[in-house]
Design a protein around this motif. Structure first.
Motif, mmCIF file in Angstrom:
data_model
loop_
_atom_site.group_PDB
_atom_site.id
_atom_site.type_symbol
_atom_site.label_atom_id
_atom_site.label_comp_id
_atom_site.label_asym_id
_atom_site.label_seq_id
_atom_site.Cartn_x
_atom_site.Cartn_y
_atom_site.Cartn_z
ATOM 1 N N TRP A 146 0.832 -1.202 0.000
ATOM 2 C CA TRP A 146 0.000 0.000 0.000
ATOM 3 C C TRP A 146 0.864 1.248 0.000
ATOM 4 O O TRP A 146 1.910 1.298 0.631
ATOM 5 C CB TRP A 146 -0.937 0.005 1.202
ATOM 6 N N GLY A 147 0.394 2.277 -0.700
ATOM 7 C CA GLY A 147 1.127 3.542 -0.727
ATOM 8 C C GLY A 147 0.348 4.625 -1.427
ATOM 9 O O GLY A 147 -0.695 4.377 -2.051
ATOM 10 N N ILE A 148 0.868 5.828 -1.342
ATOM 11 C CA ILE A 148 0.247 6.954 -2.023
ATOM 12 C C ILE A 148 0.595 6.882 -3.508
ATOM 13 O O ILE A 148 1.580 6.245 -3.889
ATOM 14 C CB ILE A 148 0.679 8.302 -1.399
ATOM 15 N N GLY A 201 0.522 -2.972 5.613
ATOM 16 C CA GLY A 201 1.351 -2.903 4.418
ATOM 17 C C GLY A 201 1.592 -1.492 3.916
ATOM 18 O O GLY A 201 2.140 -1.316 2.830
ATOM 19 N N LEU A 202 1.176 -0.467 4.693
ATOM 20 C CA LEU A 202 1.496 0.918 4.359
ATOM 21 C C LEU A 202 2.777 1.282 5.113
ATOM 22 O O LEU A 202 2.794 1.220 6.345
ATOM 23 C CB LEU A 202 0.355 1.859 4.751
ATOM 24 N N ASP A 210 7.030 5.484 6.834
ATOM 25 C CA ASP A 210 7.398 6.819 6.355
ATOM 26 C C ASP A 210 6.236 7.479 5.597
ATOM 27 O O ASP A 210 6.057 8.693 5.668
ATOM 28 C CB ASP A 210 8.669 6.783 5.509
ATOM 29 N N GLN A 211 5.426 6.680 4.914
ATOM 30 C CA GLN A 211 4.271 7.265 4.227
ATOM 31 C C GLN A 211 3.174 7.651 5.216
ATOM 32 O O GLN A 211 2.515 8.672 5.049
ATOM 33 C CB GLN A 211 3.747 6.320 3.147
ATOM 34 N N LYS A 212 2.981 6.843 6.268
ATOM 35 C CA LYS A 212 2.013 7.219 7.305
ATOM 36 C C LYS A 212 2.383 8.576 7.900
ATOM 37 O O LYS A 212 1.523 9.455 8.069
ATOM 38 C CB LYS A 212 1.977 6.174 8.420
ATOM 39 N N LYS A 213 3.667 8.734 8.223
ATOM 40 C CA LYS A 213 4.136 9.997 8.817
ATOM 41 C C LYS A 213 3.966 11.159 7.850
ATOM 42 O O LYS A 213 3.535 12.244 8.238
ATOM 43 C CB LYS A 213 5.607 9.868 9.225
#
Length: 164
Positions: free
Chosen positions: A65-67, A147-148, A151-154
């Motif tokens: 998962w990611g942006i 699965g995210l 660093d993307q959560k932050k």
């Protein structure tokens, strides 16, 4: 080899040589051959009208998962971000604005982080998968799927907090 040699020259000499060379094409060639190279990526924190964040499930990552995002081509950054979202989802966005730039390594790159909104109404939105992306999820901030990457959560949390 040429780039190391030219970078070893004093900056004043380089400026003088640049001014003295009469042909723009030769100047452009010298600059391209001697400057450090890096890639530019575009990444987007995209929300819908209710504030849910768009996440994409990538088919080729361990943490899937990611942006949305990708590498820029010879285009304006906003156009690159819109193109990546269109290619990966079949959706379009509006009000794209640069929120942050980050220097990254491995590979050497500059990540341009955008904020934007989906421009379709929820009932009209039709996600289209592709070879890179198998699913799309719209989730509330903090209700992240497994699965995210951290660093993307932050990054998402930071950008959304700055908007308030």
């Amino acid at each position: 080899m040429l780039s190391r040699l030219i970078r070893a020259l004093p900056r004043d000499w380089l400026v003088w040589m640049y001014k003295a060379v009469p042909f723009q094409g030769l100047k452009d060639f010298a600059v391209r051959r001697t400057q450090v190279k890096f890639m530019v990526s575009v990444l987007g924190v995209i929300t819908d009208s209710t504030g849910r964040v768009m996440l994409l499930k990538h088919t080729y990552r361990e943490q899937p998962w990611g942006i949305p995002g990708g590498w820029m081509e010879e285009e304006k950054p906003e156009e690159g971000m819109a193109r990546e979202i269109w290619e990966e989802t079949g959706l379009s966005v509006e009000r794209l604005r640069l929120a942050k730039a980050i220097y990254g390594q491995k590979p050497a790159r500059v990540d341009l982080i955008f904020r934007g909104e989906l421009d379709e109404e929820p009932g009209e939105r039709v996600f289209q998968s592709c070879s890179e992306i198998s699913e799309m999820l719209l989730c509330r901030p903090g209700e992240w799927p497994e699965g995210l990457p951290e660093d993307q959560k932050k990054l998402i949390t930071e950008l959304l907090r700055e908007e308030r």
